[in-house]
Design an enzyme around this catalytic site. Sequence first.
Site, PDB file in Angstrom:
ATOM      1  N   TYR A  73       0.832  -1.204   0.000  1.00 43.34           N
ATOM      2  CA  TYR A  73       0.000   0.000   0.000  1.00 43.34           C
ATOM      3  C   TYR A  73       0.867   1.256   0.000  1.00 43.34           C
ATOM      4  O   TYR A  73       1.597   1.530   0.955  1.00 43.34           O
ATOM      5  CB  TYR A  73      -0.945   0.015   1.208  1.00 43.34           C
ATOM      6  CG  TYR A  73      -1.872  -1.184   1.299  1.00 43.34           C
ATOM      7  CD1 TYR A  73      -2.128  -1.990   0.188  1.00 43.34           C
ATOM      8  CD2 TYR A  73      -2.491  -1.521   2.490  1.00 43.34           C
ATOM      9  CE1 TYR A  73      -2.963  -3.092   0.268  1.00 43.34           C
ATOM     10  CE2 TYR A  73      -3.337  -2.624   2.581  1.00 43.34           C
ATOM     11  CZ  TYR A  73      -3.565  -3.407   1.459  1.00 43.34           C
ATOM     12  OH  TYR A  73      -4.386  -4.495   1.539  1.00 43.34           O
ATOM     13  N   HIS A 131       0.384 -11.864   1.070  1.00 39.97           N
ATOM     14  CA  HIS A 131      -0.688 -11.050   0.458  1.00 39.97           C
ATOM     15  C   HIS A 131      -1.516 -11.840  -0.562  1.00 39.97           C
ATOM     16  O   HIS A 131      -2.719 -11.696  -0.640  1.00 39.97           O
ATOM     17  CB  HIS A 131      -0.073  -9.807  -0.189  1.00 39.97           C
ATOM     18  CG  HIS A 131      -0.995  -8.631  -0.223  1.00 39.97           C
ATOM     19  ND1 HIS A 131      -0.568  -7.341  -0.152  1.00 39.97           N
ATOM     20  CD2 HIS A 131      -2.334  -8.533  -0.345  1.00 39.97           C
ATOM     21  CE1 HIS A 131      -1.599  -6.512  -0.209  1.00 39.97           C
ATOM     22  NE2 HIS A 131      -2.673  -7.218  -0.335  1.00 39.97           N
TER      23      HIS A 131
HETATM   24  N1  LIG Z   1      -5.751  -8.701   1.203  1.00 44.23           N
HETATM   25  C1  LIG Z   1      -6.090  -8.053   0.128  1.00 44.23           C
HETATM   26  O1  LIG Z   1      -5.799  -8.453  -1.005  1.00 44.23           O
HETATM   27  C2  LIG Z   1      -6.879  -6.795   0.268  1.00 44.23           C
HETATM   28  C3  LIG Z   1      -7.526  -6.242  -0.846  1.00 44.23           C
HETATM   29  C4  LIG Z   1      -8.283  -5.088  -0.662  1.00 44.23           C
HETATM   30  C5  LIG Z   1      -8.374  -4.514   0.596  1.00 44.23           C
HETATM   31  N2  LIG Z   1      -7.700  -5.042   1.669  1.00 44.23           N
HETATM   32  C6  LIG Z   1      -7.769  -4.429   2.999  1.00 44.23           C
HETATM   33  O2  LIG Z   1      -9.138  -4.232   3.340  1.00 44.23           O
HETATM   34  C7  LIG Z   1      -9.372  -2.847   3.597  1.00 44.23           C
HETATM   35  C8  LIG Z   1     -10.791  -2.475   3.219  1.00 44.23           C
HETATM   36  O3  LIG Z   1     -11.035  -2.651   1.857  1.00 44.23           O
HETATM   37  P1  LIG Z   1     -11.148  -1.419   0.828  1.00 44.23           P
HETATM   38  O4  LIG Z   1     -10.388  -0.264   1.386  1.00 44.23           O
HETATM   39  O5  LIG Z   1     -10.739  -1.917  -0.501  1.00 44.23           O
HETATM   40  O6  LIG Z   1     -12.698  -1.144   0.751  1.00 44.23           O
HETATM   41  P2  LIG Z   1     -13.858  -0.815   1.788  1.00 44.23           P
HETATM   42  O7  LIG Z   1     -13.367  -0.709   3.179  1.00 44.23           O
HETATM   43  O8  LIG Z   1     -14.958  -1.777   1.493  1.00 44.23           O
HETATM   44  O9  LIG Z   1     -14.332   0.618   1.279  1.00 44.23           O
HETATM   45  C9  LIG Z   1     -13.540   1.773   1.465  1.00 44.23           C
HETATM   46  C10 LIG Z   1     -14.279   2.950   0.838  1.00 44.23           C
HETATM   47  O10 LIG Z   1     -15.517   3.154   1.527  1.00 44.23           O
HETATM   48  C11 LIG Z   1     -15.585   4.484   2.048  1.00 44.23           C
HETATM   49  N3  LIG Z   1     -16.228   4.391   3.370  1.00 44.23           N
HETATM   50  C12 LIG Z   1     -15.688   3.939   4.523  1.00 44.23           C
HETATM   51  N4  LIG Z   1     -16.580   3.958   5.514  1.00 44.23           N
HETATM   52  C13 LIG Z   1     -17.734   4.438   4.982  1.00 44.23           C
HETATM   53  C14 LIG Z   1     -19.009   4.704   5.522  1.00 44.23           C
HETATM   54  N5  LIG Z   1     -19.291   4.463   6.812  1.00 44.23           N
HETATM   55  N6  LIG Z   1     -19.965   5.216   4.688  1.00 44.23           N
HETATM   56  C15 LIG Z   1     -19.696   5.446   3.379  1.00 44.23           C
HETATM   57  N7  LIG Z   1     -18.496   5.194   2.815  1.00 44.23           N
HETATM   58  C16 LIG Z   1     -17.519   4.716   3.615  1.00 44.23           C
HETATM   59  C17 LIG Z   1     -14.159   4.987   2.131  1.00 44.23           C
HETATM   60  O11 LIG Z   1     -14.163   6.369   1.985  1.00 44.23           O
HETATM   61  P3  LIG Z   1     -13.115   7.364   2.750  1.00 44.23           P
HETATM   62  O12 LIG Z   1     -11.803   6.659   2.818  1.00 44.23           O
HETATM   63  O13 LIG Z   1     -13.103   8.575   1.884  1.00 44.23           O
HETATM   64  O14 LIG Z   1     -13.668   7.663   4.120  1.00 44.23           O
HETATM   65  C18 LIG Z   1     -13.532   4.271   0.931  1.00 44.23           C
HETATM   66  O15 LIG Z   1     -13.806   4.979  -0.247  1.00 44.23           O
HETATM   67  C19 LIG Z   1      -8.273  -2.149   2.783  1.00 44.23           C
HETATM   68  O16 LIG Z   1      -8.092  -0.803   3.162  1.00 44.23           O
HETATM   69  C20 LIG Z   1      -7.110  -3.048   3.079  1.00 44.23           C
HETATM   70  O17 LIG Z   1      -6.565  -2.792   4.356  1.00 44.23           O
HETATM   71  C21 LIG Z   1      -6.990  -6.185   1.518  1.00 44.23           C
END
Ligand SMILES: NC(=O)c1ccc[n+]([C@@H]2O[C@H](COP(=O)([O-])OP(=O)(O)OC[C@H]3O[C@@H](n4cnc5c(N)ncnc54)[C@H](OP(=O)(O)O)[C@@H]3O)[C@@H](O)[C@H]2O)c1
Length: 302
Positions: A73, A131
């Site tokens: 990241y 990962h």
């Molecule tokens: N292992 C893997 O391959 C892998 C892949 C993807 C993700 N991940 C991990 O999982 C975490 C979460 O996944 P993600 O970041 O892809 O997606 P997510 O958490 O499903 O969605 C994040 C998005 O939702 C918004 N958001 C957050 N809370 C909200 C709420 N209460 N209401 C409305 N919108 C909201 C955020 O906006 P703002 O940021 O603008 O507040 C951001 O745009 C990642 O950050 C990472 O740490 C791991």
Amino acid sequence: MNQSHSMNSSERQAVRKANEERTVKFPDGTQVPAIGQGTWRMGERPGEKEKEVKALQLGLELGMTLLDTAEMYGEGGAEEVTGEAIRGIRDQVFLVSKVYPHHAGRKSLRKACENSLQRLGTDYLDLYLLHWRGNIPLQETVDGMEELRKEGKIARWGVSNFDTDEMKELWACDGGSRCATNQVLYHLGSRGIEYDLLPWMRKEGIPLMAYCPIAQGGLLRQELTTHPTVQSIADAHDVSPIQLILAWSIRNGDVIAIPKAVQQNHVLDNAKAASIRLSEKQLAQLDQAFPPPDRKVGLDIV
Ligand SMILES: NC(=O)c1ccc[n+]([C@@H]2O[C@H](COP(=O)([O-])OP(=O)(O)OC[C@H]3O[C@@H](n4cnc5c(N)ncnc54)[C@H](OP(=O)(O)O)[C@@H]3O)[C@@H](O)[C@H]2O)c1
């Protein structure tokens, strides 16, 4: 719908308590909050760093004390943001990072881990994940992880984006069943893992980490949040559809969700989702709207 994005100190304490009480257990008995915080897309823009650090700190204050990051990241940038957010309170945080598959060889794993520790400003990780599956033999990665664990550089290790057959392959490795978790994509609109991966992990007694638990942005999220069933259940709880979707992901007590949020109102909303309990009837209604799989479905990834 709940529009309140500010909280007084007694409300904050109540939210913190709800997060402290809503926990998931690792096989070694360690308990972590069911809702943690993701960091993907953080550490990419220097001008945003302060805001990102503050968001994570607010989440920590509200009890979302599991932080998920990765060397990938922001090419280390997210680990630096995370390191700044936990400075002085390292022992109050459950810290997760991930290694690139091409760094998961015996020597490269150690170097990658040491670099992550340096960026995070700590001398140990609570959990270190592969990962995704790459070309390095699994046994070599397991051996490397076990060495790091024995030296105390990591407290436990796991994998990410592994489907059931890959988990079985891992279990066939010497020491492979010491794996503490598998982090995969999981939300109401993507339930494929409920067919065999999640049951298999339950049988082995390891929790699942759900990434993209609120379906990131885009069309699928829109489809979920505008669905009449989701909206009416969210209204009944006086929460937003996103909060409802987040609460759904942690409904069974063995899934850790790691939503990522930089906007303070998003952090507050996510923390509040820990106190939402869905009734059997509401869960059945959501099953009808977004049915669980009735056959094997390949793993969703982003
Ligand atoms: N292992 C893997 O391959 C892998 C892949 C993807 C993700 N991940 C991990 O999982 C975490 C979460 O996944 P993600 O970041 O892809 O997606 P997510 O958490 O499903 O969605 C994040 C998005 O939702 C918004 N958001 C957050 N809370 C909200 C709420 N209460 N209401 C409305 N919108 C909201 C955020 O906006 P703002 O940021 O603008 O507040 C951001 O745009 C990642 O950050 C990472 O740490 C791991």
